[in-house]
Each structure stands twice: as C-alpha cells, then as structure tokens.
Design a protein around this motif. Structure first.
Motif, PDB file in Angstrom:
ATOM      1  N   ALA A  16      -5.481  -0.106  -7.781  1.00  0.00           N
ATOM      2  CA  ALA A  16      -4.256   0.534  -8.275  1.00  0.00           C
ATOM      3  C   ALA A  16      -3.052  -0.375  -8.040  1.00  0.00           C
ATOM      4  O   ALA A  16      -2.147  -0.469  -8.879  1.00  0.00           O
ATOM      5  N   MET A  17      -3.035  -1.054  -6.905  1.00  0.00           N
ATOM      6  CA  MET A  17      -1.934  -1.961  -6.596  1.00  0.00           C
ATOM      7  C   MET A  17      -1.843  -3.068  -7.641  1.00  0.00           C
ATOM      8  O   MET A  17      -0.759  -3.484  -8.055  1.00  0.00           O
ATOM      9  N   THR A  19      -6.655  -0.584   3.645  1.00  0.00           N
ATOM     10  CA  THR A  19      -6.571   0.457   2.635  1.00  0.00           C
ATOM     11  C   THR A  19      -7.913   0.567   1.920  1.00  0.00           C
ATOM     12  O   THR A  19      -8.881  -0.087   2.313  1.00  0.00           O
ATOM     13  N   THR A  20      -7.965   1.403   0.889  1.00  0.00           N
ATOM     14  CA  THR A  20      -9.231   1.630   0.202  1.00  0.00           C
ATOM     15  C   THR A  20      -9.392   0.664  -0.973  1.00  0.00           C
ATOM     16  O   THR A  20      -8.427   0.111  -1.488  1.00  0.00           O
ATOM     17  N   ALA A  65     -10.173   1.456  -3.902  1.00  0.00           N
ATOM     18  CA  ALA A  65      -9.530   2.027  -5.092  1.00  0.00           C
ATOM     19  C   ALA A  65      -8.032   1.770  -5.093  1.00  0.00           C
ATOM     20  O   ALA A  65      -7.445   1.430  -6.122  1.00  0.00           O
ATOM     21  N   GLU A  66      -7.393   1.940  -3.932  1.00  0.00           N
ATOM     22  CA  GLU A  66      -5.951   1.718  -3.854  1.00  0.00           C
ATOM     23  C   GLU A  66      -5.633   0.261  -4.196  1.00  0.00           C
ATOM     24  O   GLU A  66      -4.664  -0.032  -4.870  1.00  0.00           O
ATOM     25  N   ASN A  67      -6.484  -0.670  -3.744  1.00  0.00           N
ATOM     26  CA  ASN A  67      -6.253  -2.080  -4.038  1.00  0.00           C
ATOM     27  C   ASN A  67      -6.238  -2.305  -5.555  1.00  0.00           C
ATOM     28  O   ASN A  67      -5.388  -3.029  -6.080  1.00  0.00           O
ATOM     29  N   VAL A  75       0.838  -1.203   0.000  1.00  0.00           N
ATOM     30  CA  VAL A  75       0.000   0.000   0.000  1.00  0.00           C
ATOM     31  C   VAL A  75       0.872   1.252   0.000  1.00  0.00           C
ATOM     32  O   VAL A  75       1.820   1.349   0.763  1.00  0.00           O
ATOM     33  N   GLY A  76       0.568   2.188  -0.887  1.00  0.00           N
ATOM     34  CA  GLY A  76       1.215   3.494  -0.864  1.00  0.00           C
ATOM     35  C   GLY A  76       2.616   3.530  -1.465  1.00  0.00           C
ATOM     36  O   GLY A  76       3.269   4.589  -1.478  1.00  0.00           O
ATOM     37  N   ARG A  99       5.208   2.549  -4.851  1.00  0.00           N
ATOM     38  CA  ARG A  99       5.145   2.217  -6.269  1.00  0.00           C
ATOM     39  C   ARG A  99       5.730   0.818  -6.456  1.00  0.00           C
ATOM     40  O   ARG A  99       6.692   0.452  -5.777  1.00  0.00           O
ATOM     41  N   ASP A 104      -0.764  -1.448 -11.100  1.00  0.00           N
ATOM     42  CA  ASP A 104       0.645  -1.033 -11.028  1.00  0.00           C
ATOM     43  C   ASP A 104       1.597  -2.235 -11.074  1.00  0.00           C
ATOM     44  O   ASP A 104       2.543  -2.270 -11.871  1.00  0.00           O
TER      45      ASP A 104
END
Lengths: 539, 539
Positions: free
Chosen positions: A137-138, A130-131, A133-135, A92-93, A95, A141
C-alpha cells in the motif's frame, strides 16, 4: 580460418543511464560533498551525457534540500540530463499526501523521483516493522500521489535479489505493484552486493516475465558489480544505475563509466550523446578532483594506468601495433597509451618516451645510459611515471642541454607557533642568477608555500616570467610506510604558467628538502619552456 | 513462501589456486619488488594457502633469478604452496635443450614451470615473426624437454580469447598441442582484458570439449576480471590465476582473494586449507605494506571499508541484525564490521562507536552534542574514521574525562640547507608539565621527526613512559587538491608503545602545525592508556 563473432544483444528502444554518484556514491567512506561540490559534479555528469542525475535525498538530508533548491533557483542547468530526487515510500500508517518527507520530494521540483521500497519480506517485518500488505500500500500510495502531483516516478526495490530468494512471490508482487502504480522503471537492487552474474541473470529473466520496465542497481561486494549490471541488461533490464569512479558505501556501486563503455564499445550500442564517451576520462578525473578522492590508477577505461605499458615485452610489440596489447583504442574514452619509464622498462620504453618529449634517443649507448640513470633514481624513490618535467630535465642533463638559470647557495625555513596559537612561517633563500646574488625572505601559510614565495621573489627580478608560474598541486607520499618519520618522502608538484601545466618530483628523508627539489625543478622547466636564456641580457 | 536456492556448481576433484602477484602483479605501474620483498610476500601467500606461487621469470629478470636462487638456498620454505617459475616457449629456430632462457628455467629448481605460448595467429606471425607450425613445435619441444628434465609444466595461452575469435581452429590446436605434450593445465589468458563473462563462458565451454585441464587468467580492462574468472570456472576451468589486491599491468589482474572468497563462500567449495580464508584480510594488507601500494579501502571482502556502514538508515537496521545489510559475516574473511563516524552518521553510529571504545553515550543530548561536534570537525577536514584515538579524546573532552598532562607554550622548527647541500633540522619546544616548565631542543631528519624528538625530550623527565612511544606511521593528505600550497593538510600519525598502536589526526593549512596537533594528541592518548596521572607525584 574460422573467425567467430561474439554474441551481442540488440539495443532496446528505450534505455536509461542513471547516475547516483551524488546520492549512493556519497555514502562512500571519506566522501563529503558540499552544495557547491554537488553543483560542479552534476555539471560534469551532464557533460558525460547520462540520462538521469540522482541528486540526493531532499527532506532527509538538509544539504540535499539546499542542493535541489539551488538547482530550482537556476544555479546550474542541464543540457541533457534529467534531475531525479531520491526518497522513500511514505511512512507506515500515514497517507502519502500527509507525509512531510513525501512533501519534500514534491517541493524539490525534480521532474523525476526515485523511491526506495522494501521488497524483502524480512526487511518489511523486522526493519520497517509493518505488514507485507501495508508495504504494498505504501508503494501504491506514494507512487500514485507523486504522479498525480506531476512528477515521474521510478521505484528502487531494495534487497530485491535476497528478497527473491527468501520469498519469490512477494518480491515479484512488489515489482508488479510498483509497475501498476505507474513507475516508469522498477529497479532491482542488489543492496548487500552478494550476487554473482549468472544468478542476477536468472532472477532478472524471471522478473522480466512480468512485463514491467526493469532497472538494475548493483554493489561491488563480490567484485562483480559491473558484470552483474551487464548480466541484468542481457536478461532484459533497460535501466542501469551506477556511480562515477564506483563511489559508494562499503565496496562501492557499479562503476557507471565501465558499464556504459562496455555497452557502447563491446555491444556497439549508442547510449550517450554522440562523442560524449570521449569525455569519460576527463569527467572521471574532474569528479575525482571535486570529491578529493583520487580515482584509482587502475580503473577500467579511465585510469591513468589503464593503457600504460610497462613490460619491455609489451613495449616492443606495441612498436609493431598498439592493438596487439590493447583491447580498445584508448582515445575512444578520452584516454591515452602511456609508455612507462620504470626499472622494468627496456631501452624501447625510454626511446619511445624520449620521442614523446621531442628528443632523439636512437643512439643505443645514450639510451642505455639514461635507462641506467632512471633505474638508479627510481630505486632511490623517484618516480618519472607521473613527473614528465623531471624526466625531461634528466634527459637534458644527460644530453648537455640543461641551461643553468640559478644556483641556490642556501635556504632555510622557520615555522613557529606562539603562545597564543598564532602560526608564522618564513623562508629565506640565497641564490645567484645571471651573476647577481640575492638574499630574500618569503612568508607563507606553510613551509612549501613560504619557499615558493621566496624563490619566486629571488628570481623575478632576473626572470620576470616567473610571476606567471603558479603551484597548483602538491602531493606527498611517504615511501616505505611504516618507518615513522625516518621514511623517505616523495613530493610531486604541479605548476602552471596559465597555458600549460607540468609536474616535477623531489625525494628525500626531509619533506621540506624533497619539496625544495621539486620546486626548483619546476622553475627550471618553466624557464626552459618560456624560452628564457640563462645568459645575462646584453652579453 | 517460495524460497528459491541459487544454482551452484559442484567442486571439481582437482582445482588449482594459482597466484601470480610476484610475476604478473609486479607489472603494475609504481610497483617494484626487491628479492627481500618477494620473500616476504611469498611467505604471506603461503599463509593464505594458495596452491601455486608464480615467483617471477628467472633468466629474463636478474632480480627474479636471484629470488629463485635464494629460495633454492632455503631463504624461505613453504608449508603449502608449490613454487612456479614463469617463462616462455623456446626461441624460434632453437632447440629447447639449447635455449639459455629455457636452461634458466631448469636451473631455477622450481618444481613447476608455467610457459607462456602464443595462441593468437597474428601474434605468432607479427610479434614472433614465425610460422604457425613452428609455434606449435616450440610448445611441444619446450614442454617435453622440461618434463623430461623433471619439472611439471603448465602452459599459458597468451591472447587466447582474441586468438579464438580470429582463428578458432588454430587457438584450439594450441590447447591440444600443449595438453598432448603433457601440460597439467592449459591456461586460457584474456591478455588484453577485453572480454565479458558470457563470452568467456562460451569460449571456455568450447575449449573444454577437447578434454584438456583448463585454467583461466583474466585482466580487469572491462571491470569484469573476477566475474570472467568465475564464468570460466562455471564452464569447466579447474585452475584460476590472479593476484592479491588485483595488482597487475594496466587495470590489473583478477583479484585472487575475491575469486577464492566467491568460490568458497558462495559455492561452498573448499579450496584453501581449513581456516585460511580468515587470514585473507590480514594477508592482503600485509602484502600491501610490503609493496607500498595501499590496498583500496573498497576492495571486496578485505577492504577497510568493505563492511563499513555509514548511512544512518543502515546503522539503525544493523542494530537489529547485521545480516540485514551484509552479504556475509565479515569474520569469515578476517574482516570486521565498522561503524563510521561521519557527518552522515546519526546518533546511532556515534553511540555504537562510543560503545566500541568503552563509553556510555546512551544520553540522547550528549550523543547529539557529540554528533554535532564531529560534523563540524569533519567539515573542517578532520577524519575520525581512521583516527579512533583522536575520536576518543574528543569524547573524553566532551565527557570532561580528558586529563591535562602538559601545556605547550610555543614551538618552532627550523629546516635549513647549507651551501654544501647538508641538511639540518631542529625543533624547540617550550611546555609545562605537572607544574614544571621546560624548554628543549630536538633534531631530526625532518620537521616532524625533530618535533617528535623535542616533545619526547620535554616530556620524558616528567612522564618516563613516553620513551616507549614510537611514531611508526605518518600519512599526509592534501585536502581540496588543486589549490596548491594553500590547501588544507590532514596528517594521520600512528604511534605504538610496543603493545598496541593508535592513530591520531591533525588538520591545518600548515603541514607542520597539522603534524604537531596529531603528535600531541598521540602523546596524550598514550599517557591516558598507560594509566599515568597528570597530578604531580606526591601530591
């Protein structure tokens, strides 16, 4: 007459047989694999012909990092399989390009990476903290990053089915995201193992409407892992994950050989290289040797008992036609039909077994006498099902075809631990062979080893061939467990002369006495089959 | 949010849970049951709450005839279950009333008889060697006769699914015939075990159109016995057959506890008496004790490992919420969540385990040190997963809370067999306890028994409480199997003081050395928990 044919799905153009014995399988209670173990198992998996071998989690597990490094150094090469590294989506958080665990996946040099991603909203929020959305993105990415660096990627959607139930839209969004980022298979995982086949089928069918290439990963918590896997395939999955011998955390993963054998033998699909399925039994048992977790005798297709027929009723019918009591020809998976010698056996089993070993037991009275002896011995704790050599000696004794190579007058074993902790074990044997008496002492790292050394020393002057005999396996079973050290002990010893191997059995209250019995029978059997005469030379 | 619920069938008004552990289960390789064993198992099955207990084949199997006679004499009474006798349709060309085997079924006094009938035309013609019409007459005659004599009847349609494929009309005719003669359940048997769930579903659905009450009986040859059974229930079957621990010929029968737990916990049905499902784990293991066939640690629902969490990842999540990694609450089946102490464990597992045993390991450095020790020990062959007492001693050693009750200076064991075959085993132990040195000899029926006697004798003057300690279970495992007698041996010893039981582990190349280690740890643990002080009295 109305013959009806089963409904069989057509084989998809692309299909992955994906083995995770070395990663998820290693999470089984009691299972611990060294790098050397992993190399051996990986080679066996390649012989079985699986498409992908998930080798472990490099970076997270130092042992696995070493395993992948060894492979990169050429410690083993695969003829067929593609090596896969397991890992997780980036932290999380961070790159993906900056995440050290992601770097470890790149540095494993595995051609394929399989990333586990959360697909259950609860797990995202409470376990990852985490959120949603972040998941996503993970996922995007990490998949994108690794593909840009030259690796192919699969994505495991952890807790997919529970996640689908809790939040269908999010779970499907995860699948879509992974596929759009370039994952070549999006694997739906029943991580807690709580699903039943019709539910798997419905959910996979829904996920299949997204058009992404789907995989399936099941655990056996409801006893339906294999059926769940096949149900997913019926609903469109083109990638199946499992482990050999069903190893895995808790109740284990789907047994990959059962799955593949079902698809090949029941659906007529061609998944493994030609002829590879016949290696299944050998590979399953060889892997069990390395893991030191004996495969279940009852395992579908490859178990020692899987085609073993006990009931007298079945044996009589099998004499008519084996297919009357078997769903497939065991040779297709490298297994064999076995007639069990047991107290449930009738004359039919004993006669067939005797025939198998080269003896003619068609005389009804003889067969009945032997059957009675077998029943009596088995009641005392002997088992001939796994000890063909001892069974042969029993037959020979009854047929008066048992040579007398030696008589043991007495033996003793002394095991001691000194004040400094040092162990010493010595065995003394007195015996007579070909009219010559001898008394020898042997030492060993344990009582049975010492007896083996002494017996060999006592016999080798008279029978040089015993030098070739090597005790390669020793199994102890405490019968009537729960009676402490008063219990009956059964020992099975496997011996080899370099060409063939044979198993003998010994039973007693005393573990050393039982071992002595199995040991002496092993030598007698070996001498018989070496063609040695018990008569003194020159007489 | 889109929460989706699973599709769940409604519970039928009548449903039979039918156990055949004592009949079909007994056909498993290696399984042999005495009348006494059967009585114990039957009682346990009744505690589990099954509706029918198929006790065996009286008349065909003398042991079973004796079992039914014992029950008729009141050797055991069932609170819930109904006793069933298994048998076959009458012999070809004989009247049921004249067939001695049919008479044996009547004379068993079982309230219910379950008759196996051929339903596959090939088996009628080639195995029974009679006509299709005569086979139907055999069914009608035997069912009618037994009902007229006052017994209820079920009919097992042997090889039904293969028979349906070969000759659909005849297979259905058999079902119709059995139902019309008055069978209360017509059980469709996948005798060769070769079916997959969707095929079972289709065929059972067709058979269900006849309107007869259908049952299902599956074997695990494709690894789908439980799923096949549930598929049959989905298609209308109201009677399920299976065995506890999946015992049975070849790959075994459908695991009855898995089937029932699935129907109760996944479908919400009420099949067993209230609260009985919580007895499942206890009953499964108790039956395994009687059969002497240890239940698989990985068995769904009831296995020792079924809710055991190894991966550090899972352990951390479980500290948040157990339901994140478990499909059901293990207590519903009488099982428990276990944190495994292993080399895959992180600090989380060790801390949780320490807590479980009453120790505070929240100090990170302490927990890390202990974790390292555990990993090193496990690499050497120790296992703490099954040996909580040894793990506790390891913790105490690290926490400097381990009392020193005695120091063993030396020990030795001598096992000998004389010329007349008589065995003698004696152990000598020299130790110091509370400042007093002593040298004692013990004898036993084997080396470990002799050491146990000597150790107890050496300690009991100083610590009287050791008289209560009894070694009740002794397990040997040869690690790195295949290395003959050079292999490492692991011994697990279970000891009781009459109130509680504890397990210790010992490892070594020498089986007696390994046993000594487990034995001395057992005594130390017992002394600690008896609250004994190592200091001399009066000091």
């Amino acid at each position: 007459m109305s013959v009806t044919a089963p409904r069989i799905p057509a084989q998809p153009p692309v299909f992955h047989v994906y083995d995770t014995t070395l990663r998820d399988g290693a999470q089984q209670e009691g299972l611990r694999l060294s790098v050397s173990d992993k190399l051996q198992i990986a080679t066996l998996l390649d012989e079985l012909g699986v498409d992908y071998i998930e080798g472990g989690w490099p970076g997270a597990n130092p042992n696995d990092t070493a395993f992948f490094a060894a492979l990169a150094d050429g410690a083993a090469t695969f003829k067929h399989a593609t090596l896969t590294a397991f890992g997780a989506t980036r932290r999380v958080g961070l790159r993906a390009a900056d995440d050290p665990l992601t770097a470890a996946l790149r540095e494993s040099h595995a051609p394929v990476v399989c990333l586990v991603a959360k697909s259950h909203d609860q797990h995202v929020e409470r376990a990852l903290r985490t959120t949603l959305a972040e998941n996503l993105a993970m996922i995007t990415d990490t998949v994108t990053h690794l593909r840009a660096e030259g690796q192919r990627v699969f994505v495991d959607c952890e807790h997919f089915f529970d996640g689908f139930r809790a939040n269908r839209d999010y779970a499907l969004e995860v699948v879509r995201t992974a596929a759009e980022a370039g994952a070549e298979a999006v694997v739906l995982c029943d991580t807690n193992g709580g699903m039943l086949p019709p539910w798997i089928g419905e959910i996979v069918a829904e996920a299949a409407t997204l058009g992404a290439p789907l995989g399936i990963h099941c655990h056996n918590d409801t006893g339906c892992a294999v059926a769940n896997t096949v149900a997913a395939v019926d609903a469109g999955a083109i990638h199946v994950q499992g482990t050999v011998n069903g190893y895995g955390e808790r109740t284990g993963n789907a047994d990959l050989i059962s799955v593949v054998a079902n698809l090949e033998l029941k659906y007529g699909w061609h998944l493994l290289p030609t002829g590879a399925l016949r290696e299944a039994t050998r590979v399953a048992h060889a892997i069990a040797e390395v893991t030191n977790m004996p495969a279940s005798g009852r395992a579908p297709y490859v178990g020692l008992s899987s085609f073993a027929h006990k009931a007298g009723l079945h044996a009589s019918a099998i004499k008519v036609d084996p297919n009357l009591y078997q769903h497939i020809d065991p040779h297709l998976v490298g297994n064999d039909m076995r007639m069990l010698v047991s107290d449930m056996a009738g004359r039919a089993n004993i006669q067939l077994k005797g025939e198998e070993l080269g003896f003619d037991l068609s005389d009804r009275d003889l067969a009945a006498r032997i059957t009675d002896q077998v029943k009596a011995a088995e009641a005392a704790g002997y088992t001939y099902e796994s000890a063909d050599a001892s069974f042969e000696l029993l037959l020979r004794r009854e047929l008066d075809q048992l040579p007398s190579y030696f008589t043991a007058e007495s033996w003793r074993v002394l095991t001691q631990q000194a004040a400094d902790g040092e162990m010493d074990t010595e065995a003394t044997v007195r015996l007579t062979a070909r009219g010559e008496s001898t008394r020898v002492v042997g030492e060993g790292n344990g009582p049975v080893n010492a007896l083996d050394m002494a017996l060999r020393r006592a016999l080798h002057e008279t029978y040089a061939v015993v030098e070739k005999f090597e005790l390669i396996d020793y199994r102890v079973r405490i019968l009537d467990q729960g009676h402490g050290t008063d219990a009956t002990v059964r020992v099975l010893i496997e011996t080899t002369d370099g060409l063939r191997a044979w198993t003998t059995v010994g039973v007693g209250e005393n573990i050393i006495e039982a071992s002595w019995e199995a040991l002496t029978e092993a030598y007698v059997y070996g001498l018989i089959h070496a063609g040695v005469s018990p008569e003194p030379v020159g007489v």
